[in-house]
Design a protein around this motif. Structure first.
Motif, mmCIF file in Angstrom:
data_model
loop_
_atom_site.group_PDB
_atom_site.id
_atom_site.type_symbol
_atom_site.label_atom_id
_atom_site.label_comp_id
_atom_site.label_asym_id
_atom_site.label_seq_id
_atom_site.Cartn_x
_atom_site.Cartn_y
_atom_site.Cartn_z
ATOM 1 N N SER A 1 -12.445 -12.441 9.325
ATOM 2 C CA SER A 1 -13.051 -11.146 8.804
ATOM 3 C C SER A 1 -12.184 -9.887 8.811
ATOM 4 O O SER A 1 -11.247 -9.930 9.466
ATOM 5 N N ASP A 2 -12.592 -8.822 8.243
ATOM 6 C CA ASP A 2 -11.779 -7.737 8.194
ATOM 7 C C ASP A 2 -11.500 -7.179 9.367
ATOM 8 O O ASP A 2 -10.258 -6.718 9.722
ATOM 9 N N TYR A 3 -12.196 -7.066 10.413
ATOM 10 C CA TYR A 3 -11.998 -6.282 11.586
ATOM 11 C C TYR A 3 -11.408 -7.425 12.720
ATOM 12 O O TYR A 3 -11.200 -6.858 13.843
ATOM 13 N N SER A 4 -10.995 -8.498 12.282
ATOM 14 C CA SER A 4 -10.421 -9.421 13.206
ATOM 15 C C SER A 4 -8.771 -8.840 13.638
ATOM 16 O O SER A 4 -7.997 -8.800 12.605
ATOM 17 N N ASP A 5 -8.757 -8.590 14.759
ATOM 18 C CA ASP A 5 -7.403 -7.928 15.163
ATOM 19 C C ASP A 5 -6.764 -8.476 16.499
ATOM 20 O O ASP A 5 -5.846 -7.887 16.767
ATOM 21 N N TYR A 6 -7.335 -9.177 17.184
ATOM 22 C CA TYR A 6 -6.862 -9.806 18.348
ATOM 23 C C TYR A 6 -7.113 -11.300 18.321
ATOM 24 O O TYR A 6 -8.115 -11.867 17.907
ATOM 25 N N PRO A 7 -6.061 -11.940 18.802
ATOM 26 C CA PRO A 7 -4.841 -11.777 19.041
ATOM 27 C C PRO A 7 -4.051 -11.238 17.892
ATOM 28 O O PRO A 7 -4.476 -11.363 16.982
ATOM 29 N N ASN A 8 -2.605 -10.681 18.064
ATOM 30 C CA ASN A 8 -2.011 -10.028 17.076
ATOM 31 C C ASN A 8 -1.803 -10.555 16.134
ATOM 32 O O ASN A 8 -1.630 -10.252 14.691
ATOM 33 N N GLN B 1 -1.865 -11.213 10.482
ATOM 34 C CA GLN B 1 -1.141 -11.745 9.340
ATOM 35 C C GLN B 1 -2.242 -12.750 8.460
ATOM 36 O O GLN B 1 -1.861 -12.981 7.350
ATOM 37 N N LEU B 2 -3.131 -12.979 8.892
ATOM 38 C CA LEU B 2 -4.030 -13.821 8.088
ATOM 39 C C LEU B 2 -4.578 -13.046 6.994
ATOM 40 O O LEU B 2 -5.069 -11.824 7.159
ATOM 41 N N PRO B 3 -5.055 -13.875 6.185
ATOM 42 C CA PRO B 3 -5.813 -13.196 4.869
ATOM 43 C C PRO B 3 -7.226 -12.720 5.414
ATOM 44 O O PRO B 3 -7.983 -13.633 6.191
ATOM 45 N N SER B 4 -7.771 -11.784 4.892
ATOM 46 C CA SER B 4 -9.133 -11.100 5.339
ATOM 47 C C SER B 4 -10.048 -11.826 4.082
ATOM 48 O O SER B 4 -9.767 -11.628 2.963
ATOM 49 N N VAL B 5 -11.107 -12.319 4.501
ATOM 50 C CA VAL B 5 -12.173 -12.549 3.728
ATOM 51 C C VAL B 5 -13.479 -12.039 3.482
ATOM 52 O O VAL B 5 -14.253 -12.287 2.955
ATOM 53 N N GLY B 6 -13.525 -10.759 4.014
ATOM 54 C CA GLY B 6 -14.702 -9.880 4.040
ATOM 55 C C GLY B 6 -15.343 -9.551 5.378
ATOM 56 O O GLY B 6 -14.553 -9.617 6.481
ATOM 57 N N ASN B 7 -16.435 -8.975 5.250
ATOM 58 C CA ASN B 7 -17.139 -8.570 6.769
ATOM 59 C C ASN B 7 -18.558 -8.752 6.515
ATOM 60 O O ASN B 7 -19.129 -9.557 5.707
ATOM 61 N N SER B 8 -19.388 -8.317 7.601
ATOM 62 C CA SER B 8 -20.745 -8.673 7.398
ATOM 63 C C SER B 8 -21.405 -8.077 6.394
ATOM 64 O O SER B 8 -22.812 -8.638 6.045
ATOM 65 N N HIS B 9 -20.896 -7.042 5.559
ATOM 66 C CA HIS B 9 -21.675 -6.510 4.487
ATOM 67 C C HIS B 9 -21.225 -7.219 3.003
ATOM 68 O O HIS B 9 -22.208 -7.148 2.291
ATOM 69 N N ALA B 10 -20.345 -7.902 3.252
ATOM 70 C CA ALA B 10 -19.719 -8.524 1.940
ATOM 71 C C ALA B 10 -18.739 -9.487 2.172
ATOM 72 O O ALA B 10 -17.706 -9.359 2.811
ATOM 73 N N ILE B 11 -18.965 -10.793 1.599
ATOM 74 C CA ILE B 11 -17.727 -11.778 1.758
ATOM 75 C C ILE B 11 -17.254 -12.092 0.468
ATOM 76 O O ILE B 11 -17.984 -11.938 -0.588
ATOM 77 N N ASN B 12 -15.847 -12.204 0.316
ATOM 78 C CA ASN B 12 -15.274 -12.629 -0.809
ATOM 79 C C ASN B 12 -15.087 -14.239 -1.110
ATOM 80 O O ASN B 12 -14.412 -14.913 -0.630
ATOM 81 N N ILE B 13 -16.205 -14.682 -1.756
ATOM 82 C CA ILE B 13 -16.342 -16.038 -2.068
ATOM 83 C C ILE B 13 -14.928 -16.743 -2.752
ATOM 84 O O ILE B 13 -14.522 -17.669 -2.328
ATOM 85 N N GLU B 14 -14.445 -15.911 -3.683
ATOM 86 C CA GLU B 14 -12.958 -16.462 -4.237
ATOM 87 C C GLU B 14 -11.937 -16.548 -3.091
ATOM 88 O O GLU B 14 -11.434 -17.631 -3.238
ATOM 89 N N ALA C 1 -10.135 -20.064 -2.141
ATOM 90 C CA ALA C 1 -8.732 -20.231 -2.351
ATOM 91 C C ALA C 1 -8.082 -20.908 -1.216
ATOM 92 O O ALA C 1 -7.220 -21.397 -1.134
ATOM 93 N N LEU C 2 -8.681 -20.545 0.048
ATOM 94 C CA LEU C 2 -8.080 -20.798 1.193
ATOM 95 C C LEU C 2 -8.484 -22.439 1.699
ATOM 96 O O LEU C 2 -7.839 -23.022 2.656
ATOM 97 N N LYS C 3 -9.518 -22.966 0.647
ATOM 98 C CA LYS C 3 -9.786 -24.651 1.110
ATOM 99 C C LYS C 3 -10.206 -24.802 2.527
ATOM 100 O O LYS C 3 -9.543 -25.853 3.083
ATOM 101 N N PRO C 4 -11.155 -24.065 2.948
ATOM 102 C CA PRO C 4 -11.397 -24.381 4.415
ATOM 103 C C PRO C 4 -12.348 -25.681 4.831
ATOM 104 O O PRO C 4 -13.056 -26.214 3.764
ATOM 105 N N ASP C 5 -12.038 -26.324 5.882
ATOM 106 C CA ASP C 5 -12.709 -27.451 6.284
ATOM 107 C C ASP C 5 -13.817 -26.889 6.973
ATOM 108 O O ASP C 5 -14.963 -27.889 7.194
ATOM 109 N N LEU C 6 -13.943 -25.850 7.627
ATOM 110 C CA LEU C 6 -15.274 -25.168 8.418
ATOM 111 C C LEU C 6 -14.876 -23.858 8.422
ATOM 112 O O LEU C 6 -14.005 -23.311 8.420
ATOM 113 N N ILE C 7 -16.036 -23.087 7.959
ATOM 114 C CA ILE C 7 -16.448 -21.761 8.172
ATOM 115 C C ILE C 7 -17.309 -21.746 9.418
ATOM 116 O O ILE C 7 -18.361 -21.979 9.387
ATOM 117 N N ILE C 8 -16.903 -20.855 10.185
ATOM 118 C CA ILE C 8 -17.594 -20.476 11.161
ATOM 119 C C ILE C 8 -18.146 -18.971 11.306
ATOM 120 O O ILE C 8 -17.443 -18.168 11.249
#
Length: 142
Positions: free
Chosen positions: A64-71, A75-88, A92-99
């Motif tokens: 998510s957008d505000y993930s900043d720990y650990p450093n 480097q990982l792509p952000s997929v949105g926040n609690s107000h809006a997630i980016n479905i596309e 594109a990341l082809k996740p096995d699990l979304i938590i």
């Protein structure tokens, strides 16, 4: 009439076929939920930290957008926040699990992710005792 050699061959063939059947049945016994997840997306900063605490940080492919720990999560792509997630971006990341954190994801986002057949795990922490339980559960699923 069958001789000893042909009976032995038939027995061996039957044993091999039974073995293959057992392997197939055993492989089918693993449900999708019990299989390890090696492409994980975290939809909350605290979940990102808990994934690392569980020793599964190397499986994160999106956060998510505000993930900043650990450093290294920066480097990982952000997929949105609690107000809006980016479905596309998620697709594109082809996740096995979304938590996701049950309290911070919109119902329409839950519905959309599930309608796309994505494996969405909604978590909720009510007490301090829930934190080590959730870390353990993440470790088991990852």
């Amino acid at each position: 009439m069958l001789n000893w050699d042909s009976l032995t061959t038939v027995r061996l063939l039957v044993l091999h076929l039974l073995g293959l059947c057992l392997i197939f049945i055993n492989s089918q016994a693993w449900s999708a939920d019990s299989m390890p997840k090696h492409r994980i997306i975290s939809l909350a900063p605290h979940i990102t930290e808990l994934v690392y605490s569980a020793g599964a940080g190397q499986y994160l492919v999106g956060v998510s957008d505000y993930s900043d720990y650990p450093n290294q999560v920066k480097q990982l792509p952000s997929v949105g926040n609690s107000h809006a997630i980016n479905i596309e971006a998620i697709l594109a990341l082809k996740p096995d699990l979304i938590i996701a954190w049950d309290s911070s994801i919109r119902p329409q986002d839950i519905a959309k992710l599930r309608s796309l057949g994505l494996n969405l795990w909604l978590t909720q922490i009510q007490t301090l005792q829930d934190i080590p339980k959730l870390i353990s559960q993440i470790g088991q699923k990852a």
